[in-house]
Motif scaffolding. Structure first.
Motif, PDB file in Angstrom:
ATOM      1  N   PHE A  36       2.415 -12.017  -4.241  1.00  0.00           N
ATOM      2  CA  PHE A  36       1.793 -12.094  -5.567  1.00  0.00           C
ATOM      3  C   PHE A  36       0.305 -11.756  -5.468  1.00  0.00           C
ATOM      4  CE2 PHE A  36      -0.524 -14.361  -8.876  1.00  0.00           C
ATOM      5  CZ  PHE A  36       0.145 -13.952 -10.013  1.00  0.00           C
ATOM      6  N   ALA A  37      -0.367 -12.307  -4.464  1.00  0.00           N
ATOM      7  CA  ALA A  37      -1.797 -12.020  -4.290  1.00  0.00           C
ATOM      8  C   ALA A  37      -2.025 -10.552  -3.969  1.00  0.00           C
ATOM      9  CB  ALA A  37      -2.368 -12.914  -3.191  1.00  0.00           C
ATOM     10  N   LEU A  38      -1.182  -9.977  -3.095  1.00  0.00           N
ATOM     11  CA  LEU A  38      -1.334  -8.569  -2.749  1.00  0.00           C
ATOM     12  C   LEU A  38      -1.082  -7.668  -3.954  1.00  0.00           C
ATOM     13  CD1 LEU A  38       0.448  -8.491   0.732  1.00  0.00           C
ATOM     14  CD2 LEU A  38      -1.978  -8.123   0.297  1.00  0.00           C
ATOM     15  N   GLN A  39      -0.052  -7.978  -4.726  1.00  0.00           N
ATOM     16  CA  GLN A  39       0.257  -7.167  -5.898  1.00  0.00           C
ATOM     17  C   GLN A  39      -0.820  -7.287  -6.969  1.00  0.00           C
ATOM     18  OE1 GLN A  39       4.158  -8.438  -7.084  1.00  0.00           O
ATOM     19  NE2 GLN A  39       5.150  -7.622  -5.256  1.00  0.00           N
ATOM     20  N   ALA A  40      -1.352  -8.499  -7.143  1.00  0.00           N
ATOM     21  CA  ALA A  40      -2.428  -8.674  -8.120  1.00  0.00           C
ATOM     22  C   ALA A  40      -3.670  -7.894  -7.712  1.00  0.00           C
ATOM     23  CB  ALA A  40      -2.755 -10.156  -8.282  1.00  0.00           C
ATOM     24  N   GLY A  41      -3.971  -7.886  -6.418  1.00  0.00           N
ATOM     25  CA  GLY A  41      -5.143  -7.151  -5.946  1.00  0.00           C
ATOM     26  C   GLY A  41      -4.957  -5.654  -5.967  1.00  0.00           C
ATOM     27  N   PHE A  90      -0.078  -6.845 -14.115  1.00  0.00           N
ATOM     28  CA  PHE A  90       1.192  -6.424 -13.531  1.00  0.00           C
ATOM     29  C   PHE A  90       1.857  -7.577 -12.795  1.00  0.00           C
ATOM     30  CE2 PHE A  90       3.273  -5.229  -9.586  1.00  0.00           C
ATOM     31  CZ  PHE A  90       4.290  -4.409 -10.038  1.00  0.00           C
ATOM     32  N   ALA A  91       1.114  -8.265 -11.941  1.00  0.00           N
ATOM     33  CA  ALA A  91       1.702  -9.319 -11.110  1.00  0.00           C
ATOM     34  C   ALA A  91       2.259 -10.458 -11.944  1.00  0.00           C
ATOM     35  CB  ALA A  91       0.650  -9.846 -10.126  1.00  0.00           C
ATOM     36  N   PRO A 103       0.814  -1.235   0.000  1.00  0.00           N
ATOM     37  CA  PRO A 103       0.000   0.000   0.000  1.00  0.00           C
ATOM     38  C   PRO A 103       0.838   1.270   0.000  1.00  0.00           C
ATOM     39  CG  PRO A 103      -0.157  -1.142   2.116  1.00  0.00           C
ATOM     40  CD  PRO A 103       0.512  -2.080   1.178  1.00  0.00           C
ATOM     41  N   VAL A 104       2.043   1.238   0.605  1.00  0.00           N
ATOM     42  CA  VAL A 104       2.904   2.420   0.561  1.00  0.00           C
ATOM     43  C   VAL A 104       3.314   2.708  -0.878  1.00  0.00           C
ATOM     44  CG1 VAL A 104       5.132   3.354   1.255  1.00  0.00           C
ATOM     45  CG2 VAL A 104       3.725   2.174   2.920  1.00  0.00           C
TER      46      VAL A 104
END
Length: 330
Positions: free
Chosen positions: A295-300, A306-307, A112-113
């Protein structure tokens, strides 16, 4: 006259995790003597010792890490980093990588940052560099690594160089080859900073959420570490030590699957005593850079497109940087 249809519906009683926990504790208390007889085997004693040792050693660093992460989320606006970044994007990547030393955070908090930085106009390559550097090169992680590997300062230096190299190489690769359309539009929307009256609430909620999530991964990692020490024959790890390439690949994949917190992964790696230092270093560099959780956080956050591009390249770069740092330092 009130009919059955008009009567309020009855609430069905459901068994929650609290009831399950209380039931397990009650059974353990009542059957303590029986459990001691059943579980009094050398393998389980060894596994429980490893589990407790990993948790006890890593917990103080985990708590310190989430407190710092919560303080940054509440009291350090993302625009502070933007003000100190050079206008040249390539140079800004280097500054963002070194900023990870001064602005630590766990992997979950760095996503999130990075999104906030993009929303405030920071170049994506610079924000992604900070995303990879913050959880990997901060003082909490480096001190935890030094404690986990006493008398081996080269391991701390190699982890720092490998992780910083991974972050900066990925940032420069994005500057050269990255495309804005790969990032979801929602990730570029401006996110408001915390209001002055809600900063302490932001601090407590961020620290609590990070501690619960990271603590769960710590317990999982400790359990897997204990299981590996008991169930996997020592000869297997010896074989990985003899075949260094296979050991590097296995530990890199294990880092992706375990998805440990960067404040605790050094203790898990150190518990695998039969492995040489290089595969352990690869485990420590790859884990904070790419794993199933990230990976899940970046995809979301940034979109699946992007992920799917970012994660595989990060994996290859992290392994290469770890091996290069290990070859130079270890």
């Amino acid at each position: 006259m009130e009919t059955v249809a008009d009567s309020p519906p009855r609430r069905r009683w459901r068994i929650t995790s609290i009831e399950v926990l209380c039931g397990v504790l009650l059974i353990a208390i009542l059957g303590q003597a029986w459990l001691q007889d059943v579980l009094d085997v050398p393998a389980l004693r060894t596994g429980s010792t490893v589990f407790v040792a990993v948790c006890v050693q890593a917990l103080p660093f985990l708590v310190l890490g989430v407190l710092i992460s919560g303080a940054i989320a509440a009291f350090v606006p993302a625009r502070v980093l933007r003000r100190v970044l050079p206008r040249n994007e390539g140079a800004a990547v280097g500054v963002a990588g070194l900023a990870g030393v001064a602005l630590p955070g766990c992997e979950c908090a760095s996503v999130p940052v990075a999104r906030r930085l993009m929303g405030q106009g920071v170049a994506p390559g610079v924000a992604l560099t900070f995303l990879l550097a913050a959880p990997a090169v901060n003082p909490v992680v480096l001190v935890a690594t030094a404690v986990a590997f006493p008398g081996q300062p080269g391991m701390v230096l190699a982890r720092f160089l490998g992780s910083l190299g991974t972050a900066m190489v990925m940032g420069w690769l994005w500057v050269r080859f990255g495309k804005a359309e790969w990032i979801a539009e929602r990730a570029l929307r401006r996110l408001p900073d915390s209001e002055p009256g809600s900063r302490w609430r932001t601090f407590t909620e961020t620290a609590r959420a990070d501690l619960v999530e990271a603590g769960g991964f710590l317990v999982l990692g400790a359990l897997i570490s204990a299981a590996l020490g008991v169930l996997v024959p020592a000869e297997w790890f010896g074989a990985l030590g003899d075949q260094i390439v296979l050991g590097v690949l296995v530990m890199a994949v294990l880092a992706v699957v375990l998805a440990l917190c960067s404040e605790a992964d050094a203790f898990v790696a150190a518990s695998l005593t039969a492995l040489p230092l290089l595969p352990k270093l690869v485990f420590l560099v790859v884990g904070p850079a790419v794993d199933v959780k990230l990976f899940a956080l970046q995809a979301g956050t940034f979109g699946r497109s992007f992920a799917l591009r970012f994660a595989p390249v990060t994996f290859v770069v992290a392994v290469a940087c770890a091996v290069l740092a290990g070859a130079v330092v270890l």
